[in-house]
Design a protein around this motif. Structure first.
Motif, PDB file in Angstrom:
ATOM      1  N   SER A  75      47.002  61.298  78.516  1.00  0.00           N
ATOM      2  CA  SER A  75      47.466  60.678  79.817  1.00  0.00           C
ATOM      3  C   SER A  75      47.242  61.513  81.194  1.00  0.00           C
ATOM      4  N   HIS A 131      50.570  56.685  71.234  1.00  0.00           N
ATOM      5  CA  HIS A 131      49.622  55.837  72.273  1.00  0.00           C
ATOM      6  C   HIS A 131      48.300  55.561  71.595  1.00  0.00           C
ATOM      7  N   ASN A 177      63.037  60.344  80.429  1.00  0.00           N
ATOM      8  CA  ASN A 177      62.315  59.247  81.306  1.00  0.00           C
ATOM      9  C   ASN A 177      61.737  60.007  82.547  1.00  0.00           C
ATOM     10  N   THR A 200      54.255  65.305  75.907  1.00  0.00           N
ATOM     11  CA  THR A 200      53.772  64.031  76.517  1.00  0.00           C
ATOM     12  C   THR A 200      52.360  63.780  76.144  1.00  0.00           C
ATOM     13  N   ASP A 224      53.993  52.292  73.115  1.00  0.00           N
ATOM     14  CA  ASP A 224      54.336  53.062  74.044  1.00  0.00           C
ATOM     15  C   ASP A 224      55.578  53.900  73.965  1.00  0.00           C
ATOM     16  N   LYS A 242      57.606  55.373  75.709  1.00  0.00           N
ATOM     17  CA  LYS A 242      58.756  55.473  76.736  1.00  0.00           C
ATOM     18  C   LYS A 242      60.138  55.531  76.422  1.00  0.00           C
ATOM     19  N   ASP A 273      49.428  61.677  83.432  1.00  0.00           N
ATOM     20  CA  ASP A 273      50.487  62.309  83.791  1.00  0.00           C
ATOM     21  C   ASP A 273      51.000  63.583  82.972  1.00  0.00           C
ATOM     22  N   TYR A 302      58.388  61.208  81.270  1.00  0.00           N
ATOM     23  CA  TYR A 302      57.366  60.453  80.739  1.00  0.00           C
ATOM     24  C   TYR A 302      56.134  60.312  81.083  1.00  0.00           C
ATOM     25  N   LYS A 335      52.697  58.254  81.350  1.00  0.00           N
ATOM     26  CA  LYS A 335      52.076  56.604  80.814  1.00  0.00           C
ATOM     27  C   LYS A 335      50.719  56.803  80.066  1.00  0.00           C
ATOM     28  N   ASP A 385      44.580  54.052  79.653  1.00  0.00           N
ATOM     29  CA  ASP A 385      44.073  52.777  79.146  1.00  0.00           C
ATOM     30  C   ASP A 385      42.941  53.096  78.154  1.00  0.00           C
TER      31      ASP A 385
END
Ligand code: GP9
Ligand code: MN
Length: 639
Positions: free
Chosen positions: A550, A532, A227, A546, A537, A539, A552, A230, A232, A235
């Motif tokens: 992303s 993705h 978590n 990862t 997702d 998550k 992140d 993660y 995200k 877009d």
């Protein structure tokens, strides 16, 4: 002397020879062990002896006639093991495992046909028992014969010694035979079916203990980690490949230094170079590293499909081949109705693929038995890449769309050999056969891939498919530093060696622009990236990597041994280097913290595998894979 050759010992010797004879007969008549060369021939000939001597030798500790009865009982146990394996092999082309015994689906499958696969000649597998029983009944003098316990101990020790000799010769021929467990076939070929059964039993017991004390609480720290780790979705890429076929191509032993490399002025891999420069709208990740351990190819597959690390020792595909997984093909299937398939020109038991793919949820497995394996098509470990790709086209066409297909090449594998007629590039000139051959087999792979792209287009499979290409691990180990220094024109320092762990990752998404992407990443990052791209997702899944797209995304790439690379630092043991320049730096707070994070990441991933923690992970939108639903036989393209 007279005592040694008492009846008891002759009875024992007779039993040993009879058991050896029927075991050897089974090698010739039942199993396809792929024996090559004199060492393997000799080992095959002697390998039934060690276990037989030790096991039946135990009976010699019993007194008089009881010893003979024990010999018969123990022989019956061995007969059971051998014959069960013979029947199982006739059905599944593989040896029995303790895990199989637990899997009702597998054996249930067999029960109807078990009489059908028994054959008249099977009498030879019990003839020894018949002879020994008859002798025992007819020779009452066995009762009197006595053998000092000391001699019984000598016999057993001789068997143990023989086992060590057998094992060391085997390990010479096939280093790390027992630690890496390449293939059950190999263990039987080198050590025989009885030692194999013990080996498998020890592994099963180890697994059971590791799992026994685990509970869903152990999963909490894993979930907390994933978590907090993660990343995200971006877009721009989220859902960009929704519903498109995914064709993932595994480039065996392919390292990034080959990209754009010129050997005597000639490009080694002209087609891959084009892709790396964005042709066909491919995105090339030039700071992508492999993270494999002893499991090599199998580790790469595990990481790419599960976003878990391989294990610090051994091969998770083999030792954790019964675990619950939350894999990419299973998620794609449940979320988006994908079918999945693996295509590979080697036999299915290698790396325990035939078992673990069921846990992962692959619908089909086209292994060597689905391809034309005639001599001319083979080199080194199996099918040559050109016929492999060519024959894969109808198989891909036969899959229900959308599909996720995982194609594993094979020719560019150590020791990098190629038939002269397949070579279109001269070998390297370093004088190191491995390195020199590597260029040639890489070129062959490159040509095979180029043709495959053309054929995909012809087959109408290209336009609407995501194509993922990756190198699984390095092909040239540190044993070849001298030659590699010549190839790269620089000293192979520990830092440079880490840089050489780069393997290419290329992703082509229809409608997206290609080019070079300098993001740092590793094999565990591919599953989140692909999820993705599908608009799923990640998550809630236990992913240790990862999404590479992303914002992140964690650019710390953990190697299996705890070393790591980031865009800033390369840390090998306790030495810190500047990733850009290779200059040594002083360790600092940041590098220390990163080191801790890397070891936490590896450790938690190991816990997941050792304790089989995904079995406790309940998700409302994901059902655990039911392995008994999958059956891999000789897959036909038109099925
Ligand atoms: C064998 C092939 C090679 O089927 O995948 O595995 P590797 O030796 O690279 O782990
Ligand atoms: Mn490999």
């Amino acid at each position: 002397m007279k005592k040694i050759f008492s009846h008891k010992l002759s009875f024992f010797l007779l039993a040993v020879i009879l058991v050896w004879a029927k075991t050897y007969a089974s090698y010739l008549m039942e199993f396809n062990l792929g024996v090559k060369g004199t060492t393997q021939q000799i080992l095959l000939f002697i390998n039934p002896f060690s276990f037989t001597i030790v096991f039946l030798g135990l009976a010699l500790f019993a007194k008089g006639r009881r010893a003979a009865i024990w010999i018969i009982v123990l022989d019956a146990v061995m007969t059971f093991v051998l014959y069960a394996n013979i029947l199982f092999y006739r059905f599944f082309d593989d040896f029995l495992t303790f895990a199989n015994l637990k899997q009702a689906g597998n054996l249930g499958n067999m029960s109807d046909g078990v009489f059908a696969i028994m054959s008249f000649h099977d009498i030879i597998y019990v003839i020894d028992l018949i002879i020994l029983i008859a002798l025992c009944v007819r020779m009452p003098e066995l009762k009197a014969s006595q053998l000092k316990k000391r001699w019984a101990a000598v016999v057993v020790l001789a068997g143990v010694l023989l086992f060590y000799i057998n094992l060391s010769v085997a390990e010479k021929d096939r280093p790390e035979l027992l630690t890496r467990t390449f293939d059950r076939n190999y263990i039987v070929k080198y050590l025989g079916p009885y030692n194999y059964t013990i080996y498998d039993g020890v592994q099963a017991a180890q697994n059971a203990t590791q799992k026994a004390y685990a509970s869903s609480d152990d999963l909490t720290s894993v979930i907390n980690y994933t978590n907090s780790h993660y990343a995200k979705p971006n877009d721009k890429y989220f859902g960009a490949a929704k519903g498109k076929n995914i064709i993932k191509i595994h480039l065996e032993s392919f390292q990034s230094f080959l990209i754009d490399y010129k050997l005597n002025g000639k490009e080694v891999t002209p087609f891959l170079n084009k892709l790396a420069h964005g042709e066909e709208d491919t995105m090339y990740f030039d700071n992508f590293f492999h993270q494999t351990g002893q499991g090599k190819t199998a580790d790469a597959e595990l990481m790419m499909d599960n976003s878990l690390f391989g294990l610090p020792e051994g091969t998770a595909f083999v030792t954790k081949g019964q675990n619950t997984y939350q894999s990419l093909p299973a998620i794609l299937n449940q979320k988006e109705g994908y079918t999945s398939a693996v295509l590979h020109g080697d036999y299915k038991s290698f790396w325990n693929r035939d078992q673990v793919y069921k846990q992962i949820g692959y619908d089909k497995f086209f292994d060597a038995s689905s391809y034309d394996m005639s001599e001319d098509n083979l080199v080194n470990l199996g099918l040559k890449d050109k016929p492999f790709f060519e024959e894969s086209i109808p198989m891909l066409k036969s899959l229900k769309q959308p599909f996720y297909a995982h194609l594993l090449t094979l020719t560019n594998h150590y020791p990098f050999i190629l038939d002269e007629k397949d070579a279109t590039l001269e070998k390297g000139t370093t004088g190191d056969d491995t390195v020199d051959g590597y260029f040639q087999t890489a070129r062959y792979l490159d040509e095979a891939l180029e043709q495959f792209f053309k054929d995909l287009k012809k087959a109408g499979l290209y336009d609407d498919s995501v194509i993922v290409i990756y190198g699984d691990h390095n092909g040239i180990s540190e044993n070849h530093n001298r030659a590699m220094k010549e190839v790269l024109g620089k000293e192979i320092t520990p830092y440079q060696n880490a840089m050489n762990q780069r393997v290419p990752l290329m992703i082509r998404v229809p409608g997206k622009k290609g080019g070079v992407n300098h993001t740092f990443g590793g094999e565990t990052d591919v599953m989140p990236t692909l999820l993705h791209l599908q608009g799923i997702d990640n998550k809630n899944y236990i992913n240790f990597g990862t999404d590479l797209f992303s914002k992140d995304h964690d650019q710390t790439v953990a190697f299996r041994n705890g070393n790591y690379v980031t865009p800033k630092y390369t840390v090998i043991d306790s030495t810190v280097y500047d990733t850009k320049t290779g200059k040594e730096l002083k360790p600092n707070k940041e590098t220390e913290n990163l080191k801790k994070q890397v070891s936490e990441q590896l450790n938690l991933s190991d816990q997941v595998l050792y304790k089989d923690l995904l079995r406790f992970h309940k998700l409302s939108d994901f059902r655990p894979v039911d392995p008994s639903k999958y059956h891999y036989g000789k897959e036909k393209a038109n099925e």
